[in-house]
Motif scaffolding. Structure first.
Motif, PDB file in Angstrom:
ATOM      1  N   PRO A 226       0.832  -1.205   0.000  1.00  0.00           N
ATOM      2  CA  PRO A 226       0.000   0.000   0.000  1.00  0.00           C
ATOM      3  C   PRO A 226       0.863   1.250   0.000  1.00  0.00           C
ATOM      4  N   ALA A 227       0.331   2.320  -0.552  1.00  0.00           N
ATOM      5  CA  ALA A 227       1.092   3.574  -0.627  1.00  0.00           C
ATOM      6  C   ALA A 227       1.572   4.028   0.746  1.00  0.00           C
ATOM      7  N   ALA A 228       0.805   3.752   1.764  1.00  0.00           N
ATOM      8  CA  ALA A 228       1.173   4.186   3.116  1.00  0.00           C
ATOM      9  C   ALA A 228       2.436   3.501   3.627  1.00  0.00           C
ATOM     10  N   ASP A 229       2.812   2.370   3.019  1.00  0.00           N
ATOM     11  CA  ASP A 229       3.999   1.629   3.469  1.00  0.00           C
ATOM     12  C   ASP A 229       5.257   1.993   2.696  1.00  0.00           C
ATOM     13  N   VAL A 230       5.154   2.836   1.702  1.00  0.00           N
ATOM     14  CA  VAL A 230       6.296   3.143   0.837  1.00  0.00           C
ATOM     15  C   VAL A 230       7.443   3.762   1.611  1.00  0.00           C
ATOM     16  N   ALA A 231       7.160   4.722   2.475  1.00  0.00           N
ATOM     17  CA  ALA A 231       8.231   5.396   3.222  1.00  0.00           C
ATOM     18  C   ALA A 231       9.008   4.399   4.080  1.00  0.00           C
ATOM     19  N   ARG A 232       8.304   3.444   4.687  1.00  0.00           N
ATOM     20  CA  ARG A 232       8.974   2.426   5.505  1.00  0.00           C
ATOM     21  C   ARG A 232       9.908   1.578   4.648  1.00  0.00           C
ATOM     22  N   ILE A 233       9.459   1.200   3.460  1.00  0.00           N
ATOM     23  CA  ILE A 233      10.294   0.397   2.562  1.00  0.00           C
ATOM     24  C   ILE A 233      11.537   1.177   2.144  1.00  0.00           C
ATOM     25  N   LEU A 234      11.358   2.417   1.729  1.00  0.00           N
ATOM     26  CA  LEU A 234      12.483   3.210   1.230  1.00  0.00           C
ATOM     27  C   LEU A 234      13.493   3.531   2.324  1.00  0.00           C
ATOM     28  N   ALA A 235      13.058   3.528   3.572  1.00  0.00           N
ATOM     29  CA  ALA A 235      13.983   3.816   4.679  1.00  0.00           C
ATOM     30  C   ALA A 235      15.084   2.771   4.778  1.00  0.00           C
ATOM     31  N   ARG A 236      14.889   1.595   4.205  1.00  0.00           N
ATOM     32  CA  ARG A 236      15.906   0.542   4.237  1.00  0.00           C
ATOM     33  C   ARG A 236      16.975   0.740   3.165  1.00  0.00           C
ATOM     34  N   TYR A 237      16.840   1.804   2.364  1.00  0.00           N
ATOM     35  CA  TYR A 237      17.783   2.067   1.269  1.00  0.00           C
ATOM     36  C   TYR A 237      18.353   3.489   1.406  1.00  0.00           C
TER      37      TYR A 237
ATOM     38  N   GLY B 231      -4.813  -9.106  -8.169  1.00  0.00           N
ATOM     39  CA  GLY B 231      -5.698  -8.715  -7.076  1.00  0.00           C
ATOM     40  C   GLY B 231      -5.696  -7.236  -6.783  1.00  0.00           C
ATOM     41  N   GLN B 232      -4.770  -6.491  -7.411  1.00  0.00           N
ATOM     42  CA  GLN B 232      -4.726  -5.046  -7.239  1.00  0.00           C
ATOM     43  C   GLN B 232      -5.185  -4.362  -8.528  1.00  0.00           C
ATOM     44  N   THR B 233      -5.340  -3.043  -8.453  1.00  0.00           N
ATOM     45  CA  THR B 233      -5.832  -2.266  -9.586  1.00  0.00           C
ATOM     46  C   THR B 233      -4.789  -1.253 -10.021  1.00  0.00           C
ATOM     47  N   LEU B 234      -5.016  -0.654 -11.173  1.00  0.00           N
ATOM     48  CA  LEU B 234      -4.142   0.411 -11.643  1.00  0.00           C
ATOM     49  C   LEU B 234      -4.147   1.583 -10.665  1.00  0.00           C
ATOM     50  N   SER B 235      -5.257   1.829 -10.008  1.00  0.00           N
ATOM     51  CA  SER B 235      -5.308   2.896  -9.001  1.00  0.00           C
ATOM     52  C   SER B 235      -4.332   2.625  -7.860  1.00  0.00           C
ATOM     53  N   ASP B 236      -4.196   1.350  -7.470  1.00  0.00           N
ATOM     54  CA  ASP B 236      -3.214   0.994  -6.447  1.00  0.00           C
ATOM     55  C   ASP B 236      -1.802   1.301  -6.934  1.00  0.00           C
ATOM     56  N   ASP B 237      -1.533   0.984  -8.208  1.00  0.00           N
ATOM     57  CA  ASP B 237      -0.217   1.260  -8.778  1.00  0.00           C
ATOM     58  C   ASP B 237       0.069   2.757  -8.800  1.00  0.00           C
ATOM     59  N   VAL B 238      -0.916   3.536  -9.229  1.00  0.00           N
ATOM     60  CA  VAL B 238      -0.737   4.985  -9.303  1.00  0.00           C
ATOM     61  C   VAL B 238      -0.454   5.546  -7.913  1.00  0.00           C
ATOM     62  N   ALA B 239      -1.187   5.093  -6.913  1.00  0.00           N
ATOM     63  CA  ALA B 239      -0.982   5.590  -5.553  1.00  0.00           C
ATOM     64  C   ALA B 239       0.408   5.229  -5.040  1.00  0.00           C
ATOM     65  N   ARG B 240       0.854   4.008  -5.348  1.00  0.00           N
ATOM     66  CA  ARG B 240       2.178   3.564  -4.891  1.00  0.00           C
ATOM     67  C   ARG B 240       3.289   4.383  -5.570  1.00  0.00           C
ATOM     68  N   VAL B 241       3.182   4.547  -6.879  1.00  0.00           N
ATOM     69  CA  VAL B 241       4.209   5.303  -7.602  1.00  0.00           C
ATOM     70  C   VAL B 241       4.191   6.767  -7.182  1.00  0.00           C
ATOM     71  N   ARG B 242       3.025   7.317  -6.945  1.00  0.00           N
ATOM     72  CA  ARG B 242       2.952   8.699  -6.461  1.00  0.00           C
ATOM     73  C   ARG B 242       3.669   8.838  -5.114  1.00  0.00           C
TER      74      ARG B 242
END
Length: 330
Positions: A87-98, A112-123
């Motif tokens: 989920p987009a809300a978890d992106v910052a936690r993931i990037l903190a490891r890099y 099981g996910q949608t293009l809207s999920d992808d857009v939110a994650r990439v944003r």
């Protein structure tokens, strides 16, 4: 040269590494390590691969463990972060490891996910990296042609560095590349290289702007170098979610290429809770060193797979070894 089976099994250690987030549908990554004359090496084809495909990974393990590596042209390799389909809300936690990584590869097209999920994650990745950060997306061949074109249009505002394996077939890649050429977003081929009977077909067909190359699936460093040279396209060295030992194989491959124009996908040890090396090859200042890591016996013991999984992998080694011996005899 194919080592004796007994020599492989004598030093083999099967490990099970817990991951920080689900990736490719798994939360634990299994691998086999061997100690060859050149040092520790790795055999870790994904469990769903058949023996014929997995035998290339054993060939790579032999190449790295029993054959000297090419002279490195550089001592450190810049790497990208890998963002699973979280989920987009978890992106910052993931990037903190890099820390200090300037590029992120974002998984998209998750079942099981949608293009809207992808857009939110990439944003969310763009917001975290800022305008100077580089974003590449990877669909793992899960879009059809029209879905890929639609998705690229939806994600283009986030300034994509390239799109990795948006479609499954070479014909689809070639047509998609034609359709989006005016957008100046390169198409990269991964599965169309590492899973193809002819890894050069995608280049001959003009179906990609660059290649994603992985040392293990392509049969090792020397084999991958020959493929890149013959293809005549820019290459991005990436991992197959290896331990630090497999990542070192990729780092030596990247270090031997004449040019490294893109950050490499070799930062994935950051996806593990623990690793086999005393000093895991996680990104520091946005890069990893070109070294063979020291493998800790205490870590091997702590991360050992159970007896059932160990025997499963040893049987797989036996079957793949027979394939290598047969190929060598031809």
């Amino acid at each position: 040269m194919v080592p004796e089976l007994a020599d492989l099994l004598a030093t083999s250690r099967v490990v099970s590494l817990p991951m920080t987030a689900r990736f490719r549908g798994i939360t634990v990554r299994e691998a086999v390590l061997f100690e060859g004359p050149q040092g520790w090496t790795e055999f870790s084809p994904f469990v769903e691969y058949d023996d014929e495909e997995a035998s290339a990974w054993l060939r790579a393990a032999v190449d790295f463990g029993w054959r000297p590596t090419p002279e490195p042209l550089r001592q450190r390799i810049p790497v990208n972060a890998t963002v699973p389909a979280v989920p987009a809300a978890d992106v910052a936690r993931i990037l903190a490891r890099y820390p200090d990584v300037r590029t992120a590869k974002v998984k998209v097209a998750e079942p099981g996910q949608t293009l809207s999920d992808d857009v939110a994650r990439v944003r969310a990745v763009r917001e975290a990296l800022g305008p100077e950060g580089r974003i590449r997306i990877d669909a793992n061949a899960l879009w059809n042609l029209d879905e890929a074109e639609h998705a690229i249009h939806a994600l283009a505002p986030f300034d994509l560095e390239y799109v990795e394996q948006p479609c499954a077939t070479i014909d689809e890649l070639a047509e998609l590349r034609r359709r989006v050429k005016y957008m100046d977003i390169p198409i990269a081929a991964d599965e169309s290289v590492r899973k193809a009977a002819d890894p050069l077909e995608v280049a001959r067909a003009g179906a990609a702007d660059l290649l994603i190359v992985k040392a293990q699936p392509l049969g090792g460093i020397h084999s991958a170098l020959r493929i890149v040279a013959a293809a005549g396209l820019p290459a991005v060295v990436s991992s197959a979610i290896d331990t630090s030992v497999g990542i070192a194989m990729g780092a030596y491959l990247a270090a031997a290429l004449p040019d490294v124009d893109f950050d490499c996908g070799l930062g994935t040890v950051a996806m593990f809770v623990d690793d086999v090396a005393d000093e895991p090859l996680v990104p520091v200042d946005g890069s990893i060193p070109v070294v063979r890591p020291t493998v800790s016996s205490s870590r091997l013991d702590a991360l050992s797979a159970d007896q059932g999984r160990t025997e499963w992998w040893r049987d797989r080694i036996r079957r793949c070894h027979r394939i290598l011996e047969h190929s060598a005899a031809l």
